[in-house]
Design a protein around this motif. Structure first.
Motif, PDB file in Angstrom:
ATOM      1  N   GLU A 193       0.961  -1.306   0.300  1.00  0.00           N
ATOM      2  CA  GLU A 193      -0.075  -0.320   0.193  1.00  0.00           C
ATOM      3  C   GLU A 193       0.941   1.383  -0.228  1.00  0.00           C
ATOM      4  O   GLU A 193       0.601   2.627  -0.681  1.00  0.00           O
ATOM      5  CB  GLU A 193      -1.451  -0.159   1.069  1.00  0.00           C
ATOM      6  CG  GLU A 193      -1.906  -1.001   0.870  1.00  0.00           C
ATOM      7  CD  GLU A 193      -3.188  -1.091   2.508  1.00  0.00           C
ATOM      8  OE1 GLU A 193      -2.618  -0.497   3.391  1.00  0.00           O
ATOM      9  OE2 GLU A 193      -4.244  -1.643   2.521  1.00  0.00           O
ATOM     10  N   VAL A 194       1.951   1.158   0.609  1.00  0.00           N
ATOM     11  CA  VAL A 194       2.532   2.256   0.774  1.00  0.00           C
ATOM     12  C   VAL A 194       3.759   2.765  -0.319  1.00  0.00           C
ATOM     13  O   VAL A 194       4.003   3.937  -1.040  1.00  0.00           O
ATOM     14  CB  VAL A 194       3.732   2.180   1.706  1.00  0.00           C
ATOM     15  CG1 VAL A 194       4.664   3.273   1.871  1.00  0.00           C
ATOM     16  CG2 VAL A 194       3.172   2.353   3.574  1.00  0.00           C
ATOM     17  N   SER A 195       4.149   1.115  -1.083  1.00  0.00           N
ATOM     18  CA  SER A 195       5.276   0.733  -2.156  1.00  0.00           C
ATOM     19  C   SER A 195       4.438   1.744  -3.269  1.00  0.00           C
ATOM     20  O   SER A 195       4.977   1.729  -4.308  1.00  0.00           O
ATOM     21  CB  SER A 195       6.576   0.214  -1.688  1.00  0.00           C
ATOM     22  OG  SER A 195       5.918  -0.883  -2.153  1.00  0.00           O
ATOM     23  N   LYS A 196       3.670   0.446  -3.802  1.00  0.00           N
ATOM     24  CA  LYS A 196       2.634   0.690  -5.287  1.00  0.00           C
ATOM     25  C   LYS A 196       4.115  -0.175  -6.227  1.00  0.00           C
ATOM     26  O   LYS A 196       3.672   0.096  -7.171  1.00  0.00           O
ATOM     27  CB  LYS A 196       2.137   1.705  -5.288  1.00  0.00           C
ATOM     28  CG  LYS A 196       1.061   2.177  -4.617  1.00  0.00           C
ATOM     29  CD  LYS A 196       0.143   1.256  -5.081  1.00  0.00           C
ATOM     30  CE  LYS A 196      -0.873   2.124  -4.158  1.00  0.00           C
ATOM     31  NZ  LYS A 196      -2.241   0.931  -4.134  1.00  0.00           N
ATOM     32  N   ASP A 197       4.681  -0.876  -5.817  1.00  0.00           N
ATOM     33  CA  ASP A 197       5.895  -1.398  -6.361  1.00  0.00           C
ATOM     34  C   ASP A 197       5.352  -2.989  -6.597  1.00  0.00           C
ATOM     35  O   ASP A 197       4.721  -3.549  -6.201  1.00  0.00           O
ATOM     36  CB  ASP A 197       7.078  -1.811  -5.416  1.00  0.00           C
ATOM     37  CG  ASP A 197       7.870  -1.797  -6.380  1.00  0.00           C
ATOM     38  OD1 ASP A 197       8.089  -2.490  -7.844  1.00  0.00           O
ATOM     39  OD2 ASP A 197       9.041  -2.610  -5.830  1.00  0.00           O
ATOM     40  N   LEU A 198       5.393  -3.142  -7.947  1.00  0.00           N
ATOM     41  CA  LEU A 198       5.391  -3.752  -9.023  1.00  0.00           C
ATOM     42  C   LEU A 198       5.516  -5.461  -8.166  1.00  0.00           C
ATOM     43  O   LEU A 198       4.921  -6.237  -8.158  1.00  0.00           O
ATOM     44  CB  LEU A 198       5.277  -4.176  -9.961  1.00  0.00           C
ATOM     45  CG  LEU A 198       5.150  -5.679 -11.361  1.00  0.00           C
ATOM     46  CD1 LEU A 198       2.845  -5.332 -11.135  1.00  0.00           C
ATOM     47  CD2 LEU A 198       5.467  -5.378 -12.881  1.00  0.00           C
ATOM     48  N   GLU A 199       7.086  -5.590  -7.913  1.00  0.00           N
ATOM     49  CA  GLU A 199       7.284  -6.627  -7.028  1.00  0.00           C
ATOM     50  C   GLU A 199       6.862  -6.985  -6.081  1.00  0.00           C
ATOM     51  O   GLU A 199       6.535  -8.161  -5.603  1.00  0.00           O
ATOM     52  CB  GLU A 199       8.966  -6.213  -6.731  1.00  0.00           C
ATOM     53  CG  GLU A 199       9.878  -6.390  -8.101  1.00  0.00           C
ATOM     54  CD  GLU A 199      10.045  -7.611  -8.488  1.00  0.00           C
ATOM     55  OE1 GLU A 199      10.033  -8.640  -7.719  1.00  0.00           O
ATOM     56  OE2 GLU A 199      10.104  -8.189 -10.300  1.00  0.00           O
ATOM     57  N   ASP A 200       6.223  -6.617  -5.518  1.00  0.00           N
ATOM     58  CA  ASP A 200       5.668  -6.561  -4.015  1.00  0.00           C
ATOM     59  C   ASP A 200       4.411  -6.917  -4.259  1.00  0.00           C
ATOM     60  O   ASP A 200       3.971  -8.176  -3.236  1.00  0.00           O
ATOM     61  CB  ASP A 200       5.078  -5.021  -3.107  1.00  0.00           C
ATOM     62  CG  ASP A 200       6.529  -4.692  -2.498  1.00  0.00           C
ATOM     63  OD1 ASP A 200       7.555  -5.737  -2.425  1.00  0.00           O
ATOM     64  OD2 ASP A 200       6.525  -3.160  -1.981  1.00  0.00           O
TER      65      ASP A 200
END
Length: 93
Positions: free
Chosen positions: A43-50
């Motif tokens: 929710e914080v990073s919005k990174d595809l890996e996450d």
């Protein structure tokens, strides 16, 4: 204390079933906790890996729940409810 052979057998079977149930239920709970921890990170990073990591965790949760359902640890409606709630959490983010 068991008075006959069948009572002793039922005690052994109950012990075996309790250990199996405990394994599946505790594993699912642990995986759900890691799912929510990683959900907060996503929710914080919005990174595809996450997001991919969340999908892998969700897949392993589904697998454990389905295996538990097959072994009568979970009722099929309980399993479906748990899976749909987790999918809704992932979809909401």
């Amino acid at each position: 204390m068991a008075n006959n052979k069948s009572a002793e057998k039922r005690i052994e079977i109950a012990k075996r079933n309790r250990l199996t149930n405990r394994y599946y239920k505790s594993s699912v709970r642990t995986l759900i906790k890691t799912f929510f921890q990683n959900l907060k990170i996503y929710e914080v990073s919005k990174d595809l890996e996450d997001k991919k990591k969340l999908q892998r965790i969700l897949s392993s949760i589904y697998s454990m729940i389905d295996k538990g359902t097959k072994k009568n640890v979970y009722h099929k409606n309980t399993a479906a409810r748990k899976k749909s709630k987790l999918a809704a959490y992932l979809k909401r983010t």
